[in-house]
Design an enzyme around this catalytic site. Structure first.
Site, PDB file in Angstrom:
ATOM      1  N   SER A   1     -21.589 -52.354  -1.925  1.00  0.00           N
ATOM      2  CA  SER A   1     -20.433 -52.700  -1.096  1.00  0.00           C
ATOM      3  C   SER A   1     -20.773 -53.583   0.093  1.00  0.00           C
ATOM      4  O   SER A   1     -19.897 -54.247   0.645  1.00  0.00           O
ATOM      5  CB  SER A   1     -19.755 -51.420  -0.591  1.00  0.00           C
ATOM      6  OG  SER A   1     -20.663 -50.619   0.141  1.00  0.00           O
TER       7      SER A   1
ATOM      8  N   HIS B   1     -19.466 -48.801   6.710  1.00  0.00           N
ATOM      9  CA  HIS B   1     -19.758 -50.234   6.599  1.00  0.00           C
ATOM     10  C   HIS B   1     -19.713 -50.933   7.954  1.00  0.00           C
ATOM     11  O   HIS B   1     -18.871 -50.597   8.793  1.00  0.00           O
ATOM     12  CB  HIS B   1     -18.749 -50.897   5.650  1.00  0.00           C
ATOM     13  CG  HIS B   1     -18.746 -50.298   4.283  1.00  0.00           C
ATOM     14  ND1 HIS B   1     -17.797 -49.385   3.870  1.00  0.00           N
ATOM     15  CD2 HIS B   1     -19.589 -50.471   3.230  1.00  0.00           C
ATOM     16  CE1 HIS B   1     -18.054 -49.015   2.619  1.00  0.00           C
ATOM     17  NE2 HIS B   1     -19.136 -49.670   2.205  1.00  0.00           N
TER      18      HIS B   1
ATOM     19  N   ASP C   1     -15.728 -49.251   9.192  1.00  0.00           N
ATOM     20  CA  ASP C   1     -15.256 -47.925   8.794  1.00  0.00           C
ATOM     21  C   ASP C   1     -16.427 -46.958   8.922  1.00  0.00           C
ATOM     22  O   ASP C   1     -17.416 -47.266   9.590  1.00  0.00           O
ATOM     23  CB  ASP C   1     -14.634 -47.940   7.384  1.00  0.00           C
ATOM     24  CG  ASP C   1     -15.615 -48.405   6.295  1.00  0.00           C
ATOM     25  OD1 ASP C   1     -16.842 -48.373   6.535  1.00  0.00           O
ATOM     26  OD2 ASP C   1     -15.152 -48.795   5.208  1.00  0.00           O
TER      27      ASP C   1
END
Length: 350
Positions: A34, A316, A313
């Site tokens: 991610s 991340h 978040d």
């Protein structure tokens, strides 16, 4: 054509190149999770997706499937390289753009096939490598094998993976930790699997490879620690990163013509080094901009001080944090930032 006209055309051409800057490399291929994903998870059955606001609030095209508010680290490295556009995800890239590179990265994926199964579908590293094999075959059909090889040899290849293998597997699955009581045993298993994946990428034409070390996952807000970071988790990951750096040394010493570069993400982005983060404007290093769960709630309002926060978040980084990593990976500020050279030197390496 007259000599004057020819000279005029050459002058204009040189001026355009000077203004726009020619790309440092012809293509950029991206593998990972991610931290690099640009939309490969959008159509998968998974909870690890982010193609909705407030993700992408600071990205030119809005929400695209990037797990941050703006650009990822590899996007920003592409900017440093002078690439004409951001590399599109394998899941939706037009075939006429694959010559510029492809982004294979997938949120929640890892080096091991099983990593991330808790959240649903994902594209593991072995599948990403197979997807690259498919793309290379298409490039060979376009250019012929010899010219395709020349083209692929000049490209940059980014590998930024392993975070989920540790967080999802080792630290969150008691059975895995029990099987590998000594973290070094698990680290060796990951290194062995990753080495095979790198070997395949090299066999498909890669000659310039960026290998990112893991960032300080012990500082993630989702851990909800009283103190800023877990020294135990970061200590385990530092030992793993040392093995990654040794892998880079071994490749460079035993494979002439292939050059790997190690990026010391742990020390570049470390909430333990608060003074450095505050100095560059990241005054808030442990509170996410959005999200009470792992990721942002769809359409929830984010914080307004995004440029001052390290985390977007719970898991991340913000674009602001990504900028620091990308900048020092591309042009090292300290001798410990990269090994044995930085990305700018790798791009220029022949």
């Amino acid at each position: 054509m007259s000599l004057v006209a020819l000279v005029s055309i050459l002058v204009v051409s040189l001026q355009l190149n000077w203004v726009n800057g020619a790309p440092k490399v012809p293509c950029f291929f991206i593998f990972g999770d991610s931290l690099s994903d640009s939309g490969n998870n959008n159509n998968l059955i998974t909870t690890a997706k982010c193609n909705f606001p407030p993700y992408g609030i600071d990205f030119p095209n809005g929400p695209t499937g990037r797990f941050t508010n703006g650009r990822t680290t590899v996007d920003l490295i592409g900017d440093h390289l002078g690439l004409p556009h951001y590399i599109k995800p394998f899941a939706s890239i037009p075939e006429d753009e694959i010559m510029d590179g492809v982004n294979y990265a997938s949120g929640s994926s890892g080096i091991l096939d099983e990593t991330g199964f808790q959240v649903g579908d994902r594209v593991c590293m072995n599948k990403q490598v197979n997807n690259h094999r498919e793309v290379v075959s298409k490039i060979k059909n376009k250019l012929g094998s010899k010219n395709a090889g020349i083209h692929l040899n000049k490209c940059l290849y980014s590998i930024y993976v392993g975070s989920n293998d540790w967080m999802f597997n080792y630290f969150m699955r008691p059975t895995v930790m029990a099987t590998h009581m000594i973290p070094g045993v698990y680290a060796d298993e990951l290194i062995k699997e990753l080495t095979g994946q790198i070997n395949t990428i090299i066999s498909l034409g890669a000659r310039k490879i960026i290998l990112f070390g893991l960032s300080p996952l012990g500082c993630l807000p989702i851990l909800n620690l009283v103190q800023t970071c877990s020294g135990f988790i970061n200590g385990v990951l530092k030992d793993y990163n040392h093995k990654l750096k040794s892998l880079v040394y071994n490749y460079n010493s035993k494979h002439p013509g292939v050059k790997l570069v190690f990026i010391n993400s742990m020390d570049i982005i470390s909430a333990n080094n608060l003074e450095n983060l505050v100095r560059v404007g990241l005054k808030n290093t442990n509170q996410p901009c959005c999200g009470v769960a792992a990721e942002c709630i769809p359409f929830s309002p984010p914080c307004s001080d995004r440029k001052a926060r390290a985390y977007w978040d719970q898991e991340h980084p913000t674009e602001a944090a990504n900028k620091i990593l990308a900048s020092r990976a591309y042009k090292a500020k300290m001798s410990t930032d990269t090994y044995p050279m930085d990305i700018s030197a790798l791009a220029a390496h022949h």
